[in-house]
Design a protein around this motif. Structure first.
Motif, PDB file in Angstrom:
ATOM      1  N   SER A 150       0.877  -1.140   0.021  1.00  0.00           N
ATOM      2  CA  SER A 150      -0.085  -0.014  -0.004  1.00  0.00           C
ATOM      3  C   SER A 150       1.076   1.066   0.144  1.00  0.00           C
ATOM      4  O   SER A 150       0.420   2.329  -0.343  1.00  0.00           O
ATOM      5  CB  SER A 150      -0.906  -0.018   1.157  1.00  0.00           C
ATOM      6  N   GLU A 151       2.126   1.186   0.651  1.00  0.00           N
ATOM      7  CA  GLU A 151       3.001   2.386   0.515  1.00  0.00           C
ATOM      8  C   GLU A 151       3.519   2.645  -0.724  1.00  0.00           C
ATOM      9  O   GLU A 151       3.299   3.877  -1.484  1.00  0.00           O
ATOM     10  CB  GLU A 151       4.263   1.938   1.499  1.00  0.00           C
ATOM     11  N   GLN A 203       1.824   1.828  -3.508  1.00  0.00           N
ATOM     12  CA  GLN A 203       0.543   2.322  -4.467  1.00  0.00           C
ATOM     13  C   GLN A 203       0.220   3.963  -4.038  1.00  0.00           C
ATOM     14  O   GLN A 203       0.094   4.904  -4.861  1.00  0.00           O
ATOM     15  CB  GLN A 203      -0.648   1.610  -3.923  1.00  0.00           C
ATOM     16  N   GLY A 204       0.479   4.114  -2.677  1.00  0.00           N
ATOM     17  CA  GLY A 204       0.218   5.555  -2.279  1.00  0.00           C
ATOM     18  C   GLY A 204       1.164   6.507  -2.836  1.00  0.00           C
ATOM     19  O   GLY A 204       0.758   7.653  -2.964  1.00  0.00           O
ATOM     20  N   GLU A 223       0.041   7.150  -6.397  1.00  0.00           N
ATOM     21  CA  GLU A 223      -1.258   7.885  -6.348  1.00  0.00           C
ATOM     22  C   GLU A 223      -1.024   9.405  -5.759  1.00  0.00           C
ATOM     23  O   GLU A 223      -1.618  10.361  -6.284  1.00  0.00           O
ATOM     24  CB  GLU A 223      -2.250   7.364  -5.269  1.00  0.00           C
ATOM     25  N   ALA A 224       0.145   9.649  -5.053  1.00  0.00           N
ATOM     26  CA  ALA A 224       0.546  11.069  -4.561  1.00  0.00           C
ATOM     27  C   ALA A 224       1.159  11.582  -5.556  1.00  0.00           C
ATOM     28  O   ALA A 224       0.943  13.028  -5.991  1.00  0.00           O
ATOM     29  CB  ALA A 224       1.582  10.935  -3.240  1.00  0.00           C
ATOM     30  N   ARG A 236      -1.788  -2.269  -7.267  1.00  0.00           N
ATOM     31  CA  ARG A 236      -2.851  -2.719  -6.540  1.00  0.00           C
ATOM     32  C   ARG A 236      -3.479  -4.165  -7.036  1.00  0.00           C
ATOM     33  O   ARG A 236      -3.758  -5.199  -6.235  1.00  0.00           O
ATOM     34  CB  ARG A 236      -4.116  -1.713  -6.475  1.00  0.00           C
TER      35      ARG A 236
END
Length: 270
Positions: free
Chosen positions: A140-141, A143-144, A147-148, A208
């Motif tokens: 998730s890090e 992916q985040g 996304e950022a 993801r």
């Protein structure tokens, strides 16, 4: 190699380029060094401000998963687990220790060794699920971060446009320069939108998908390991694990034979 990622990138870039040329513009008109510096430099700077450098380096390594697909074939995993179940049923759990060292999947190997050591089933489940939670958090890090970056890119595109407009307004006394200056100013917004929508957001989505595939296979491994430890019938275990498969491939799962020699050939990683 994941050809869908390459195909998507190539098709996206080519079709956008085709749309530009079909509109009567030249591709060279959309190449502007200062605009690239503003957008790329701004995104890179924001990422390093927002995340520790070691996490940025790890995400760069994680990006390879967008182009290289790991072998998370759930049918193969089921076959391996059923072979282990047959061995445990015929020879006991201690016989699995030798088999564990022939497995390349570290998660499956850990589960096998835990039940061989006689670890309490609840503790086995807790240990494996804790590792699963860490894997999900690590994914998730990554992916985040993408996304950022998808959020930063359009913002720095607008900043570049504002910089261009300010420069243009200084030369309002020369009307001939207003049109070309406005076009250059808008190029940065173009760069930001392309990066966000063709690269960063799709990469986050692909990561993801990769994460979901890996987590599903590991959840299936946990279920299989606990079933083997409980001494369940291999055919019952197979039916339980087939619930993790998509309907389209459930019928293709073959029943493992009791012949351990044949089973071990399917058990070893290719």
């Amino acid at each position: 190699m994941d050809f869908s990622t390459l195909l998507g990138l190539i098709c996206g870039i080519l079709l956008i380029a085709l749309g530009i040329t079909q509109n009567g513009s030249a591709l060279s008109e959309f190449i502007h060094g200062p605009s690239m510096l503003i957008v790329f430099g701004g995104v890179i700077g924001a990422v390093f401000i927002n995340y520790p450098i070691e996490k940025v380096v790890n995400v760069v390594k994680l990006t390879k998963n967008v182009f290289i697909k790991k072998d998370n074939d759930t049918k193969k995993i089921i076959d391996r687990i059923i072979v282990l179940a047959n061995i445990a049923r015929k020879e006991g759990l201690l016989a699995l220790e030798e088999e564990a060292f022939e497995v390349n999947d570290e998660f499956l190997k850990k589960g096998i060794l835990l039940i061989v050591d006689g670890t309490d089933p609840i503790l086995v489940k807790n240990i494996l699920e804790t590792e699963l939670d860490y894997i999900e958090f690590r994914h998730s890090e990554g992916q985040g971060m993408f996304e950022a970056m998808a959020g930063y890119a359009p913002g720095f595109g607008m900043i570049g446009t504002l910089i261009g407009l300010i420069a243009m307004l200084k030369n309002l006394n020369d009307p001939d320069t207003i049109g070309p200056s406005m076009a250059v100013a808008l190029v940065t917004t173009f760069y930001g939108s392309i990066l966000a929508n063709l690269f960063f957001t799709p990469i986050a989505g692909k990561l993801r998908v990769r994460s979901d595939e890996e987590l599903l296979s590991k959840q299936m491994i946990i279920e299989g390991i606990l079933s083997i430890q409980a001494g369940e019938n291999p055919r019952i275990i197979e039916e339980k694990l087939k619930a993790f498969l998509a309907e389209s491939i459930k019928k293709g799962t073959t029943d493992p034979k009791d012949d351990l020699q044949d089973g071990n050939e399917g058990f070893k990683d290719e």
